[in-house]
Design a protein around this motif. Structure first.
Motif, PDB file in Angstrom:
ATOM      1  N   ARG A 155       0.877  -1.354   0.007  1.00 55.09           N
ATOM      2  CA  ARG A 155       0.009   0.105   0.155  1.00 55.09           C
ATOM      3  C   ARG A 155       0.713   1.238   0.049  1.00 55.09           C
ATOM      4  NH1 ARG A 155      -4.159  -0.398   4.815  1.00 55.09           N
ATOM      5  NH2 ARG A 155      -4.851   1.850   3.701  1.00 55.09           N
ATOM      6  N   THR A 201      -0.090   4.105  -2.703  1.00 58.08           N
ATOM      7  CA  THR A 201       0.010   5.596  -2.146  1.00 58.08           C
ATOM      8  C   THR A 201       0.806   6.454  -3.028  1.00 58.08           C
ATOM      9  OG1 THR A 201      -0.396   4.744   0.211  1.00 58.08           O
ATOM     10  CG2 THR A 201       0.350   7.195  -0.413  1.00 58.08           C
ATOM     11  N   ALA A 224      -4.806   3.136  -1.409  1.00 58.37           N
ATOM     12  CA  ALA A 224      -3.739   4.021  -0.724  1.00 58.37           C
ATOM     13  C   ALA A 224      -3.842   4.483   0.941  1.00 58.37           C
ATOM     14  CB  ALA A 224      -3.644   5.332  -1.627  1.00 58.37           C
ATOM     15  N   THR A 239      -4.622  10.170   0.052  1.00 61.31           N
ATOM     16  CA  THR A 239      -4.205  11.081  -1.304  1.00 61.31           C
ATOM     17  C   THR A 239      -4.235  12.531  -1.170  1.00 61.31           C
ATOM     18  OG1 THR A 239      -6.641  11.062  -1.568  1.00 61.31           O
ATOM     19  CG2 THR A 239      -5.936   9.210  -2.338  1.00 61.31           C
TER      20      THR A 239
END
Length: 414
Positions: free
Chosen positions: A33, A37, A122, A125
């Motif tokens: 992740r 991201t 993610a 953001t």
């Protein structure tokens, strides 16, 4: 040298693809992740930056063309644009006919963001709104570029030339070095949501099809040019093979200009016509690049079941033929110029864009070779009507004098 930059980029992108596939087998979700991201942040930055890139590169290009050789500049640019768009239309027709069979059973699901469903999300953001839309940037570039030509504004031309250098610096020292990480994250995500096998097998088919079609489009160009110029197209194409293989080795239109020029003269093209057409078309004729991008994009549209109509595809092709004028000077520049259209017109997400960039750069040299070899065909057509009408002028002198002394030194990657 830009050709070395591109070759290095190709190496790292291949490494990124392989590492992404391998790491997807054992990476913990939390670590994967992190890269998802990063991909979200980098994609948002591209969405912000690409309209600026298009405006900054196309504006001086339009203004520069306006300082060229009068009516023959317009005619040559029209032929080059027509060839580029026709290549896209052929790719569209071919994909419509073949993809239902070639890609049957293959799907692409890059927008799964629920870890419970096998995807990755993610951690956070950051929205990065663009200063203007892609279309606004393109229209503004045309208005300002043509306006500078009309008023002969040397001050503004100098400003936009420096702005182009600044934007190019951002591309070469920031965007290009981060592309391998972006592509690593994409293949990592695809592997961890169990979508990798279908995507890789499908794109392998499309890559082979793209290589074959870059050769076919060159053959078609010489059949047409031979018929118009009254020359044997196969002999003419044979004379251009040094340019083809030089471009295949350098992945650079500009580095190949001297070889393309010499090969074009072997086809009995007037040296003034060749000196005008070859350096000009190295900038604006991208039929090979158009073929690859269209085949890749429509493969993703098909596998992703995107609701894209014929009007959207036609608009995409017509605009892409213009936007790729921004490609020279950017390693893998045609696909970078296409990013904004892929997102705005076809609705591609960051993973789809990453797949496009990776697939494009892996066989970039085949598109470049088709581009420069096709320049010789355009020179034959222009020579049929313009021989004796085009004399030495600043465009010829500047671009040939600035070209590398050999096909392996200094380049502008396309």
């Amino acid at each position: 040298m830009k050709s070395k930059v591109l070759n290095s980029l190709l190496f790292w992108i291949v490494v990124a693809i392989l590492l992404g596939i391998v790491c997807s087998l054992f990476f913990p979700v939390w670590l994967a992740r992190v890269f998802v991201t990063f991909n979200g942040l980098f994609s948002n930055f591209l969405g912000f930056f690409v309209p600026v890139l298009i405006f900054s590169l196309i504006t001086p290009a339009i203004a520069g063309l306006g300082r060229g050789a009068g009516k023959w500049l317009g005619i040559t640019a029209g032929i080059a644009y027509g060839s580029t768009v026709l290549s896209g239309l052929i790719a569209w027709a071919l994909s419509s006919a073949l993809y239902p069979t070639l890609l049957a059973g293959h799907t692409l699901a890059t927008d799964v963001d629920d870890p419970e469903a096998g995807g990755l999300s993610a951690f956070f953001t950051v929205e990065m709104p663009a200063p203007f839309e892609v279309m606004a940037g393109l229209l503004l570039a045309f208005v300002v570029g043509l306006g500078m030509t009309a008023v002969k504004s040397n001050t503004m031309y100098s400003f936009f030339s420096e702005l182009e250098s600044v934007v190019m610096k951002v591309v070469t020292v920031f965007v290009i070095p981060l592309l391998p990480i972006f592509i690593f994250g994409t293949f990592l995500n695809l592997g961890m949501n169990d979508n990798l096998g279908s995507t890789m097998s499908a794109f392998g088919i499309v890559l082979v099809l793209a290589v074959v079609m870059t050769v076919v489009i060159v053959l078609l160009q010489y059949l047409v040019a031979g018929a118009i110029a009254g020359r044997n197209p196969f002999v003419a194409l044979k004379n251009m093979l040094p340019a083809y293989f030089t471009a295949l080795g350098t992945s650079s239109s500009a580095a190949t200009i001297p070889v393309t020029y010499a090969s074009t003269l072997k086809n009995k093209v007037d040296e003034n016509v060749a000196g005008f057409v070859v350096p000009l078309c190295a900038t604006i004729h991208l039929s090979g690049s158009m073929m690859k991008i269209t085949l890749y994009a429509l493969a993703i549209v098909y596998m992703g079941s995107l609701p894209i109509g014929a009007g959207q595809i036609a608009g995409f092709l017509l605009l892409l033929g213009i936007m790729m004028v921004a490609a020279p000077g950017v390693p893998g520049g045609a696909i970078m110029a296409a990013v904004g259209l892929l997102q705005a017109n076809l609705g591609f997400d960051e993973s789809m864009v990453s797949l496009m960039i990776a697939a494009y750069i892996v066989i970039d040299s085949f598109g470049t070779a088709a581009n420069v070899t096709g320049d010789g065909a355009i020179a034959m057509i222009v020579n049929r009507f313009a021989a004796g009408s085009i004399e030495g002028h600043e465009l010829k002198n500047k671009q040939l004098d600035d070209a590398p002394a050999s096909a392996t030194e200094g380049s502008t990657a396309v």
